[in-house]
Design an enzyme around this catalytic site. Structure first.
Site, short mmCIF file in Angstrom:
data_model
loop_
_atom_site.label_atom_id
_atom_site.label_comp_id
_atom_site.label_asym_id
_atom_site.label_seq_id
_atom_site.Cartn_x
_atom_site.Cartn_y
_atom_site.Cartn_z
CB CYS A 1 -0.93 -0.02 1.21
SG CYS A 1 -1.85 1.52 1.39
CG HIS B 1 -4.36 -0.56 4.98
ND1 HIS B 1 -3.92 0.06 3.83
CD2 HIS B 1 -5.31 -1.44 4.59
CE1 HIS B 1 -4.57 -0.43 2.79
NE2 HIS B 1 -5.43 -1.34 3.21
CG HIS C 1 -4.40 3.86 3.14
ND1 HIS C 1 -3.37 3.32 3.89
CD2 HIS C 1 -4.96 4.82 3.92
CE1 HIS C 1 -3.32 3.90 5.07
NE2 HIS C 1 -4.28 4.83 5.11
CG HIS D 1 -7.41 8.68 -0.75
ND1 HIS D 1 -7.36 7.33 -1.03
CD2 HIS D 1 -7.74 9.31 -1.92
CE1 HIS D 1 -7.62 7.14 -2.31
NE2 HIS D 1 -7.87 8.31 -2.87
P1 AMP Z 1 -8.35 8.08 -5.92
O1 AMP Z 1 -8.69 8.02 -7.38
O2 AMP Z 1 -9.40 8.81 -5.13
O3 AMP Z 1 -8.02 6.72 -5.35
O4 AMP Z 1 -7.08 9.01 -5.84
C1 AMP Z 1 -5.78 8.59 -5.59
C2 AMP Z 1 -4.95 9.84 -5.51
O5 AMP Z 1 -3.69 9.52 -4.94
C3 AMP Z 1 -4.66 10.48 -6.89
O6 AMP Z 1 -5.14 11.83 -6.87
C4 AMP Z 1 -3.15 10.40 -7.00
O7 AMP Z 1 -2.59 11.53 -7.64
C5 AMP Z 1 -2.71 10.32 -5.55
N1 AMP Z 1 -1.44 9.68 -5.31
C6 AMP Z 1 -1.03 8.49 -5.79
N2 AMP Z 1 0.21 8.20 -5.34
C7 AMP Z 1 0.58 9.23 -4.55
C8 AMP Z 1 1.75 9.54 -3.79
N3 AMP Z 1 2.81 8.71 -3.76
N4 AMP Z 1 1.79 10.69 -3.10
C9 AMP Z 1 0.74 11.55 -3.14
N5 AMP Z 1 -0.40 11.32 -3.83
C10 AMP Z 1 -0.48 10.19 -4.53
ZN ZN Z 2 -2.49 1.47 3.50
#
Ligand code: AMP
Ligand code: ZN
Length: 142
Positions: A4, A46, A98, A100
């Site tokens: 993750c 998580h 995870h 968010h």
């Molecule tokens: P979702 O489509 O809601 O699952 O969004 C996932 C978000 O995570 C996207 O906006 C990505 O740009 C962001 N994301 C993915 N990897 C990272 C990372 N390593 N650091 C910061 N943001 C990330």
């Molecule tokens: Zn996680």
């Protein structure tokens, strides 16, 4: 959760631009922002989906989101409004499993938008809305 990426950020094994963190949650900048100032807020433990999130952690996460949203207009040059967005499940657009919450600035003429297909034109009757409201209320044991 070794596979993750957000757990790896919490553990400090992947880089992140951290806004804040505490016992329950962490806020950091999205690497692919909709607009400058795009923040992600996650529970530090998580949790993939909303159904797995402790209500107290959810309340704390939203409290942080409100506080970040309150200062964003002072922090970036283009912030006339704020969107919060949480994709719960693949069908809802979730890509990182995870949980968010996205918090990001909006301004007139930016390139973001929710697409409402022209087929979403059905205006339900009141009794249809009342029925669904009742079904949800009973499922919540209220
Ligand atoms: P979702 O489509 O809601 O699952 O969004 C996932 C978000 O995570 C996207 O906006 C990505 O740009 C962001 N994301 C993915 N990897 C990272 C990372 N390593 N650091 C910061 N943001 C990330
Ligand atoms: Zn996680």
């Amino acid at each position: 959760m070794d596979d993750c990426i957000f757990c790896r950020i919490v553990e400090g094994k992947l880089p992140a631009s951290v806004v804040c963190r505490d016992d329950l949650c962490m806020a950091f900048m999205d690497i692919h922002p909709v607009n400058a100032g795009h923040v992600l807020i996650i529970p530090t433990d998580h949790v993939a989906f909303l159904a797995d999130l402790e209500e107290d952690t959810g309340a704390h996460l939203f409290r942080l989101a409100q506080r970040i949203a309150a200062v964003l207009p002072k922090c970036v040059s283009q912030c006339e409004g704020i969107n919060m967005f949480l994709a719960d499940g693949e069908a809802a657009g979730q890509e990182v499993f995870h949980l968010h919450l996205h918090v990001f600035p909006r301004y007139r003429g930016d390139q973001f938008g929710f697409l409402w297909s022209s087929s979403i034109s059905h205006i339900p009757e009141r009794n249809e809305l009342d029925n669904v409201a009742g079904t949800i209320r009973r499922a919540m044991d209220l």
